[in-house]
Design a protein around this motif. Sequence first.
Motif, PDB file in Angstrom:
ATOM      1  N   GLY A   1       7.843   4.009  -4.700  1.00  0.00           N
ATOM      2  CA  GLY A   1       6.704   4.565  -5.123  1.00  0.00           C
ATOM      3  C   GLY A   1       6.828   5.869  -6.115  1.00  0.00           C
ATOM      4  O   GLY A   1       6.519   6.021  -7.192  1.00  0.00           O
ATOM      5  N   LEU A   2       7.396   6.861  -5.548  1.00  0.00           N
ATOM      6  CA  LEU A   2       7.681   8.388  -6.183  1.00  0.00           C
ATOM      7  C   LEU A   2       8.542   8.175  -7.263  1.00  0.00           C
ATOM      8  O   LEU A   2       8.156   8.613  -8.358  1.00  0.00           O
ATOM      9  CB  LEU A   2       8.279   9.143  -5.210  1.00  0.00           C
ATOM     10  N   ARG A   3       9.584   7.312  -7.081  1.00  0.00           N
ATOM     11  CA  ARG A   3      10.549   6.972  -8.412  1.00  0.00           C
ATOM     12  C   ARG A   3       9.686   6.329  -9.618  1.00  0.00           C
ATOM     13  O   ARG A   3      10.094   7.113 -10.569  1.00  0.00           O
ATOM     14  CB  ARG A   3      11.696   5.880  -7.948  1.00  0.00           C
ATOM     15  N   ASP A   4       8.880   5.275  -9.253  1.00  0.00           N
ATOM     16  CA  ASP A   4       8.282   4.766 -10.503  1.00  0.00           C
ATOM     17  C   ASP A   4       7.084   5.630 -10.931  1.00  0.00           C
ATOM     18  O   ASP A   4       6.740   5.651 -12.069  1.00  0.00           O
ATOM     19  CB  ASP A   4       7.650   3.304 -10.026  1.00  0.00           C
ATOM     20  N   GLY A   5       6.658   6.568 -10.044  1.00  0.00           N
ATOM     21  CA  GLY A   5       5.519   7.401 -10.554  1.00  0.00           C
ATOM     22  C   GLY A   5       6.431   8.370 -11.608  1.00  0.00           C
ATOM     23  O   GLY A   5       5.496   8.811 -12.530  1.00  0.00           O
TER      24      GLY A   5
ATOM     25  N   TYR B   1       0.710  -1.154  -0.100  1.00  0.00           N
ATOM     26  CA  TYR B   1       0.063   0.085  -0.063  1.00  0.00           C
ATOM     27  C   TYR B   1       1.027   1.384  -0.125  1.00  0.00           C
ATOM     28  O   TYR B   1       0.603   2.162  -0.623  1.00  0.00           O
ATOM     29  CB  TYR B   1      -0.991   0.251   1.342  1.00  0.00           C
ATOM     30  N   ARG B   2       1.871   1.209   0.700  1.00  0.00           N
ATOM     31  CA  ARG B   2       2.761   2.467   0.712  1.00  0.00           C
ATOM     32  C   ARG B   2       3.261   2.807  -0.468  1.00  0.00           C
ATOM     33  O   ARG B   2       3.441   3.978  -0.939  1.00  0.00           O
ATOM     34  CB  ARG B   2       3.708   2.034   1.763  1.00  0.00           C
ATOM     35  N   TYR B   3       3.699   1.593  -1.160  1.00  0.00           N
ATOM     36  CA  TYR B   3       4.282   1.809  -2.778  1.00  0.00           C
ATOM     37  C   TYR B   3       3.375   2.331  -3.552  1.00  0.00           C
ATOM     38  O   TYR B   3       3.663   3.349  -4.127  1.00  0.00           O
ATOM     39  CB  TYR B   3       4.825   0.353  -3.261  1.00  0.00           C
ATOM     40  N   TYR B   4       2.064   1.818  -3.813  1.00  0.00           N
ATOM     41  CA  TYR B   4       1.166   2.378  -4.359  1.00  0.00           C
ATOM     42  C   TYR B   4       0.497   3.628  -4.343  1.00  0.00           C
ATOM     43  O   TYR B   4      -0.072   4.443  -4.767  1.00  0.00           O
ATOM     44  CB  TYR B   4      -0.002   1.490  -4.652  1.00  0.00           C
ATOM     45  N   ILE B   5       0.421   4.026  -2.752  1.00  0.00           N
ATOM     46  CA  ILE B   5      -0.103   5.542  -2.505  1.00  0.00           C
ATOM     47  C   ILE B   5       0.787   6.418  -3.235  1.00  0.00           C
ATOM     48  O   ILE B   5       0.053   7.556  -3.481  1.00  0.00           O
ATOM     49  CB  ILE B   5       0.080   5.517  -0.838  1.00  0.00           C
ATOM     50  N   MET B   6       2.162   6.192  -2.990  1.00  0.00           N
ATOM     51  CA  MET B   6       2.865   7.346  -3.737  1.00  0.00           C
ATOM     52  C   MET B   6       2.986   7.100  -5.067  1.00  0.00           C
ATOM     53  O   MET B   6       3.039   8.047  -6.008  1.00  0.00           O
ATOM     54  CB  MET B   6       4.519   7.229  -3.182  1.00  0.00           C
ATOM     55  N   ARG B   7       3.048   5.767  -5.793  1.00  0.00           N
ATOM     56  CA  ARG B   7       3.420   5.748  -7.229  1.00  0.00           C
ATOM     57  C   ARG B   7       2.031   6.335  -7.883  1.00  0.00           C
ATOM     58  O   ARG B   7       2.083   7.002  -8.996  1.00  0.00           O
ATOM     59  CB  ARG B   7       3.443   4.163  -7.462  1.00  0.00           C
ATOM     60  N   ASN B   8       0.733   6.126  -7.275  1.00  0.00           N
ATOM     61  CA  ASN B   8      -0.397   6.558  -7.935  1.00  0.00           C
ATOM     62  C   ASN B   8      -0.603   8.077  -7.909  1.00  0.00           C
ATOM     63  O   ASN B   8      -1.470   8.288  -8.579  1.00  0.00           O
ATOM     64  CB  ASN B   8      -1.505   5.723  -7.476  1.00  0.00           C
ATOM     65  N   ARG B   9      -0.011   8.569  -7.028  1.00  0.00           N
ATOM     66  CA  ARG B   9      -0.140  10.097  -7.055  1.00  0.00           C
ATOM     67  C   ARG B   9       0.251  10.436  -8.751  1.00  0.00           C
ATOM     68  O   ARG B   9      -0.606  11.444  -9.287  1.00  0.00           O
ATOM     69  CB  ARG B   9       0.902  10.722  -6.356  1.00  0.00           C
ATOM     70  N   ALA B  10       1.097   9.844  -9.357  1.00  0.00           N
ATOM     71  CA  ALA B  10       1.255  10.270 -10.688  1.00  0.00           C
ATOM     72  C   ALA B  10       0.096   9.992 -11.780  1.00  0.00           C
ATOM     73  O   ALA B  10      -0.222  10.847 -12.661  1.00  0.00           O
ATOM     74  CB  ALA B  10       2.527   9.444 -11.136  1.00  0.00           C
ATOM     75  N   ILE B  11      -0.619   8.941 -11.412  1.00  0.00           N
ATOM     76  CA  ILE B  11      -1.766   8.601 -12.158  1.00  0.00           C
ATOM     77  C   ILE B  11      -2.834   9.853 -12.016  1.00  0.00           C
ATOM     78  O   ILE B  11      -3.614  10.287 -13.017  1.00  0.00           O
ATOM     79  CB  ILE B  11      -2.415   7.370 -11.872  1.00  0.00           C
ATOM     80  N   ILE B  12      -3.118  10.124 -10.742  1.00  0.00           N
ATOM     81  CA  ILE B  12      -3.866  11.286 -10.334  1.00  0.00           C
ATOM     82  C   ILE B  12      -3.489  12.466 -11.008  1.00  0.00           C
ATOM     83  O   ILE B  12      -4.434  13.285 -11.687  1.00  0.00           O
ATOM     84  CB  ILE B  12      -4.084  11.606  -8.782  1.00  0.00           C
ATOM     85  N   LYS B  13      -2.099  12.712 -11.186  1.00  0.00           N
ATOM     86  CA  LYS B  13      -1.550  14.130 -11.732  1.00  0.00           C
ATOM     87  C   LYS B  13      -1.828  13.868 -13.202  1.00  0.00           C
ATOM     88  O   LYS B  13      -2.275  14.927 -13.608  1.00  0.00           O
ATOM     89  CB  LYS B  13      -0.100  14.139 -11.426  1.00  0.00           C
ATOM     90  N   ARG B  14      -1.987  12.846 -13.761  1.00  0.00           N
ATOM     91  CA  ARG B  14      -2.377  12.691 -15.147  1.00  0.00           C
ATOM     92  C   ARG B  14      -3.930  13.221 -15.559  1.00  0.00           C
ATOM     93  O   ARG B  14      -4.170  13.676 -16.590  1.00  0.00           O
ATOM     94  CB  ARG B  14      -2.030  11.350 -15.773  1.00  0.00           C
ATOM     95  N   TYR B  15      -4.595  12.386 -14.622  1.00  0.00           N
ATOM     96  CA  TYR B  15      -6.021  12.864 -14.790  1.00  0.00           C
ATOM     97  C   TYR B  15      -6.274  14.321 -14.422  1.00  0.00           C
ATOM     98  O   TYR B  15      -7.295  14.979 -15.191  1.00  0.00           O
ATOM     99  CB  TYR B  15      -6.782  12.202 -13.890  1.00  0.00           C
TER     100      TYR B  15
END
Length: 331
Positions: free
Chosen positions: A307-311, A250-264
Amino acid sequence: MTSPSTQRESASTDAFDPATATIAVVTFNRSGLLTRLLESIERMDPHPGHVVIVDNASTDDTTAVVESFRERIGAEIVYRRLDTNTGGSGGFSEGMRVAYELGSQWIWLMDDDVEVLPDGLARMGKWSGRFKSIQGRRYDYDGSEFYWQYRVAERMGIPIPFAPSGFDASGYKEMNSGCFEGMFIHRDIVAQIGLPDPRFFIYWDDQTYGWLASRITTSVIVDEFVLRRTREIKQWDMGIRHMNASSDAYRYYIMRNRAIIKRYHRALGVYNPVLFGFGTALTFGKELIRLLFVERKVRGTSNLFRGLRDGRAIARDRQWRPMPPLVAAAS
């Protein structure tokens, strides 16, 4: 784009028929919890027309459990066992797709760790003439009233943790978020915003989907208790609110998925780099607090940084596009 008032007027002419509603459940290796949920659906009055069960490639006896309910649950079961674990995001996307293709007018999404109160569908249905994106309330594992963060600070892309919890005489509050543990949504909205985005895998997917819905219709949380959580989660009691324990995934995806929200946000013209960056920093800080005070450990921060890196790769992907509307895909 249809205005919220127009959506309300069109919805008010429709009578709710429980048979046109579908409950869509996502499960993974939790047949005991799934059994309890299906037993609660069996006790419902009225029943939905369909129960769609998306199995994220479970290795336990989930298939046998599903088959044991076919003749007794009071609704038609549609079982989809996926070849791989697509996460909650992929499961809900598939569940929504199946329910939509069945012709369901209303789709009620839920995880396998809840049970439905017997009159839950009737309670949701009584609001269906006014709104098309509805969230009910639920009891927590210990029977307490669960507080769900129903509003987000749009420019920061994060939930508002202390939005008022009380209801006035209207019995509802407008929301601009969503939770797949109880989201009740009309097919007209699904057609316009498309399926939930499976690329999240887990986390932020339901908040984003609810936000997208709120942009085209008046989304509400209603003062109706319709679900009860059946799994205990470690929490930090903060008095007014609780903070749940998490996991490294969850910690990983919480930060990685910020990038998906940014795209939206970029695609819809609401992206503010300063405010969104502040929201990301607050999210990072919240996860540190969760580690220290809920899980009482310091290991796990590497997953936040990973997560931030992969985002960043998602943010730079020129091929990335939002999920398409179903009406456009069908034309």
